[in-house]
Design an enzyme around this catalytic site. Structure first.
Site, PDB file in Angstrom:
ATOM      1  N   ASP A   1       0.941  -0.961   0.241  1.00  0.00           N
ATOM      2  CA  ASP A   1      -0.169   0.235   0.278  1.00  0.00           C
ATOM      3  C   ASP A   1       1.169   0.829   0.093  1.00  0.00           C
ATOM      4  O   ASP A   1       2.219   1.385  -0.220  1.00  0.00           O
ATOM      5  CB  ASP A   1      -0.924  -0.006   1.154  1.00  0.00           C
TER       6      ASP A   1
ATOM      7  N   HIS B   1      -2.782   2.996  -4.848  1.00  0.00           N
ATOM      8  CA  HIS B   1      -2.102   3.046  -3.565  1.00  0.00           C
ATOM      9  C   HIS B   1      -0.966   2.309  -3.485  1.00  0.00           C
ATOM     10  O   HIS B   1      -0.373   1.318  -3.593  1.00  0.00           O
ATOM     11  CB  HIS B   1      -2.744   1.688  -2.428  1.00  0.00           C
TER      12      HIS B   1
ATOM     13  N   ASP C   1      -8.413  -0.566  -6.579  1.00  0.00           N
ATOM     14  CA  ASP C   1      -9.981   0.308  -5.088  1.00  0.00           C
ATOM     15  C   ASP C   1      -8.998   1.883  -5.647  1.00  0.00           C
ATOM     16  O   ASP C   1      -8.437   2.037  -5.185  1.00  0.00           O
ATOM     17  CB  ASP C   1     -10.269  -0.338  -3.812  1.00  0.00           C
ATOM     18  N   GLU C   2      -9.683   2.831  -4.744  1.00  0.00           N
ATOM     19  CA  GLU C   2      -9.040   4.253  -4.898  1.00  0.00           C
ATOM     20  C   GLU C   2      -8.287   4.677  -5.736  1.00  0.00           C
ATOM     21  O   GLU C   2      -7.677   4.882  -4.516  1.00  0.00           O
ATOM     22  CB  GLU C   2      -9.055   4.178  -2.991  1.00  0.00           C
TER      23      GLU C   2
ATOM     24  N   TRP D   1      -7.811  -3.098   8.553  1.00  0.00           N
ATOM     25  CA  TRP D   1      -7.193  -2.230   8.270  1.00  0.00           C
ATOM     26  C   TRP D   1      -6.619  -1.397   9.340  1.00  0.00           C
ATOM     27  O   TRP D   1      -7.130  -0.972  10.369  1.00  0.00           O
ATOM     28  CB  TRP D   1      -8.135  -0.806   7.686  1.00  0.00           C
TER      29      TRP D   1
ATOM     30  N   GLU E   1      -4.852   1.050  10.208  1.00  0.00           N
ATOM     31  CA  GLU E   1      -4.034   2.458  10.471  1.00  0.00           C
ATOM     32  C   GLU E   1      -4.116   3.095  12.275  1.00  0.00           C
ATOM     33  O   GLU E   1      -3.330   3.564  12.040  1.00  0.00           O
ATOM     34  CB  GLU E   1      -5.525   3.166  10.088  1.00  0.00           C
TER      35      GLU E   1
END
Length: 762
Positions: free
Chosen positions: A195, A268, A331-332, A473, A475
């Site tokens: 990522d 990412h 994604d994203e 996730w 974080e």
């Protein structure tokens, strides 16, 4: 070689710690199995292990694996169980004719014999996991209550995702969690290895991925929404060698868990670009991200070297992972750089693509063809639907259920993993003591009650929903202990969604079994959360337009005591029996008492009463996403939304304006108006360009009485407007949405959110 009796690490703990678990039986009366079996019938017999209890291993089962079991058993009982073909006490067999469903098993326990018959090796393994959960130990005697269990999984895919890019977890932690997943019949571990914040897998052809991409300069402290961001100033990182990956994959396979690696593309990609900047659209320089979010710099889709790099990476990844599927992310992926990149624009022209969304589809399709040529299939997040679904791809639906529904209707396989229901990085309680988390709210009950087969699907289409997965996730999971608190016991709820027939699910029954399992998790040194029995609430409107508060706890044999004057509740406070009306502004506090002892944290909720409480509210535009409590009552219930925006009080408008009209029921004097605005640019939440209040006596002619254009605070901006007293029945509030997030801001080009709560009239 398949280790049917779990690992040395887990099984020795499970067997020995049953001594401790049994001591808790006076408080926990429901032992049971998680996930709930398809069918279980108890009888009045008890099987007791003795020195003469032998294990007979049928054809197809490797008896060498029972060596470990005997070592564990010897530590507990002081003797081994002999293994031979003629033993009658414990029998293990594979019989696909008798047990028809893959991974299914039959477990029978009588006073004289324990038998496990599996459809396949996995079936026998899962039968043993159920047996482990049913064991009793007292002193040095081990017993199992008599029963017959017939069991098989509802879904073939039962998964947990773990992100190791934001925070890196060492091999021993990964293996510890794999042991727990196996115990609860999870069969897929989705390993998110790359990522923006770090590249976590060794690729020998590209050594800079290890020396540069695996590390970031520092890490954000606090939440991403905070402004300005604060950092710890410490270099952070790490990666798994290929030998470590092989060991973990083998470890998981022995527990019937398939590991699916994820190599993110085309977005990412900052960590990879920091080492190989030529793979980006601008050529860099780039650095691995030091905070969480979505970043414009992605792999250049017009650069042939990008595809060469990713194919070479996959050539080293594939031998490490025998899984049928490879997850490629998808994604994203912002299109900002692609829109201005000459190479990407040339690719669009040369390939006769319509736009950058079709360029993403080209990217995904090309990588899919490469993986297909290697005998593999791709899984991607639901954004791979952009520009057309790549043929043969499996969709992992995370933004909601729509991606999975769309895939199933097109007869593509899908795995349901919607953010709103099964994200493990979200808060699991709304108490202020809850550790920092992602922002959403997925309590145990919400995960447990999620149903992967939606009503939009026909019976035929539903067959394409292959399973369900919970995503973690990392974080806000800086340590294994923090991660465990987020994972457990919510993964047990996910296990029951994935395995148990819908008709056999029952949350109250699950909690009874979970309370027993919590003791086991504790003894296994799992930092499992225990907030699920604490007070939850719900608000409703009474016939007299009053706010009614309902309190609830799932703790058996307990009572709730509460106060409305802000004092701490005791056993002398009012005992809760039914919902009650809030008749004055103030703080309600409540606590659960089990006997004379308070259980868990004290509940608190502030109420602010005003003239609009319970009144009719009309919205011109409807709220979107998760920022909607279901009706407009949340705007006039006297409760202000919290700064975490996860309590159902906030109303969100995505790219659209706020326009709400409150009908006070009759003309009356109005002199105070208010509303709460949420401003977090790092979460795409923008203040309105203009906020106005208007009043009317007849609902036709409105007069503007207040206007505000600046909102300075990062977080909640309370608007308190004192106006000249006016006679009015209707109050209209308008908020002009920022619209498109401007250049230079986080997620520039995306639609801004406008979040508001509580329309105050006095």
């Amino acid at each position: 070689m398949i280790n049917l009796f779990n690992s040395r690490k887990l099984f020795v703990k499970v067997i020995c710690l049953m001594l401790f678990v049994t001591q808790a039986q006076a408080q926990v009366k429901e032992q049971g199995i998680i996930p709930q079996p398809f069918k279980i019938q108890k009888n009045n017999t008890v099987f007791t292990f003795s020195r003469s209890s032998g294990i007979a291993v049928g054809n197809g089962i490797d008896s060498d694996n029972l060596t470990f079991f005997n070592q564990y058993f010897h530590q507990l009982a002081g003797y081994n169980l002999p293994i031979n073909k003629t033993a009658t006490a414990i029998k293990l067999n594979i019989d696909s004719a008798n047990v028809e469903q893959p991974e299914g098993y039959k477990l029978s326990v009588t006073a004289k014999q324990i038998s496990i018959t599996g459809h396949d090796q996995a079936g026998v393994f899962y039968g043993l996991q159920s047996l482990v959960q049913l064991l009793h130990a007292d002193a040095r005697k081990m017993t199992v209550e008599g029963c017959v269990v017939e069991d098989h999984p509802r879904f073939s895919y039962r998964g947990m995702h773990l992100d190791v890019s934001r925070h890196f977890f060492k091999v021993d932690a990964i293996e510890k969690w794999i042991d727990l997943l196996a115990l609860y019949k999870i069969n897929t571990f989705h390993w998110h290895l790359t990522d923006d914040q770090g590249w976590r897998i060794e690729i020998k052809k590209y050594p800079l991925l290890q020396s540069i991409s695996a590390y970031r300069d520092e890490t954000i402290i606090g939440h991403k929404r905070d402004s300005p961001h604060v950092f710890d100033g410490k270099r952070y990182g790490g990666y798994y060698t290929q030998e470590e990956v092989k060991a973990v994959v083998k470890y998981a396979m022995e527990r019937h868990i398939t590991i699916i690696p994820e190599i993110e593309m085309p977005g990412h990609a900052l960590a990879a670009l920091s080492a190989y900047p030529q793979l980006g659209c601008t050529g860099g320089p780039y650095k691995a991200a030091t905070f969480w979010g979505i970043f414009d710099d992605v792999y250049c889709a017009g650069n042939e070297e990008t595809f060469t790099f990713l194919q070479n990476v996959l050539d080293e990844v594939l031998p490490l992972f025998p899984s049928k599927y490879i997850h490629i992310g998808g994604d994203e992926c912002p299109k900002t750089k692609w829109k201005t990149c000459p190479k990407c624009q040339k690719r669009i022209k040369d390939e006769h693509l319509k736009d950058e969304h079709e360029l993403q589809s080209y990217f995904i399709s090309r990588m899919e063809k490469y993986l297909n040529s290697k005998g593999r299939q791709i899984i991607g997040w639901d954004e791979i639907l952009e520009g057309g679904l790549a043929p043969g791809a499996t969709v992992m639906s995370w933004t909601g259920e729509e991606g999975g529904i769309a895939a199933a209707k097109q007869h593509h396989d899908a795995i349901m993993t919607p953010e709103k229901y099964v994200y493990l990085d979200y808060y699991q309680s709304l108490y202020s003591s809850e550790p920092l988390a992602g922002g959403g709210y997925t309590p145990l009950s919400k995960i447990y009650n999620y149903e992967p087969i939606t009503k939009e699907l026909t019976t035929d289409e539903a067959k394409y929903i292959k399973g369900v997965q919970a995503n973690a996730w990392s974080e806000y999971m800086a340590s294994p202990a923090q991660a465990e608190r987020q994972l457990f016991p919510r993964m047990l709820a996910l296990a029951e969604i994935a395995w148990t027939d819908k008709g056999n699910k029952n949350y109250a029954g699950f909690l009874k079994r979970l309370r027993y399992q919590q003791t086991l998790l504790k003894q296994l040194n799992i930092n499992s959360a225990n907030t699920f029995d604490e007070i939850t609430d719900s608000l409703s409107e009474s016939a007299g337009h009053e706010v009614q508060l309902a309190l609830n706890t799932t703790l058996p044999g307990s009572n709730i005591y509460y106060t409305t004057d802000g004092s701490a509740p005791t056993l002398k406070s009012k005992k809760y029996s039914k919902p009650f009306s809030i008749t004055a502004s103030g703080t309600v506090k409540a606590a659960v008492f089990s006997g004379a002892k308070q259980y868990g944290h004290m509940y608190e909720k502030d109420f602010h009463l005003h003239k609009a409480i319970g009144k009719s509210v009309t919205l011109t535009n409807q709220p979107k996403g998760g920022y909607n409590s279901g009706d407009a009552f949340g705007l006039v219930n006297g409760v202000f939304g919290n700064k975490l925006y996860n309590d159902g009080q906030w109303y969100g408008f995505n790219g659209e304006d706020l326009e709400a009209v409150v009908d006070l029921g009759k003309v009356q004097t109005v002199s105070q108006l208010g509303i709460n605005i949420l401003k977090y640019h790092w979460q795409k939440m923008w203040e309105p360009q203009v906020l106005t209040f208007e009043t009317s006596a007849d609902g036709k002619t409105y007069t503007e009485v207040y206007r505000q254009t600046t909102f300075n605070a990062n977080g909640i901006n309370p608007v308190h407007a004192s106006i000249k007293p006016i006679q009015a029945r209707y109050v209209r509030v308008k908020g002009t949405n920022k619209g498109i997030i401007p250049p230079g801001e986080y997620i520039a080009g995306a639609k801004a959110w406008l979040l508001v709560d509580e329309l105050i009239v006095d």
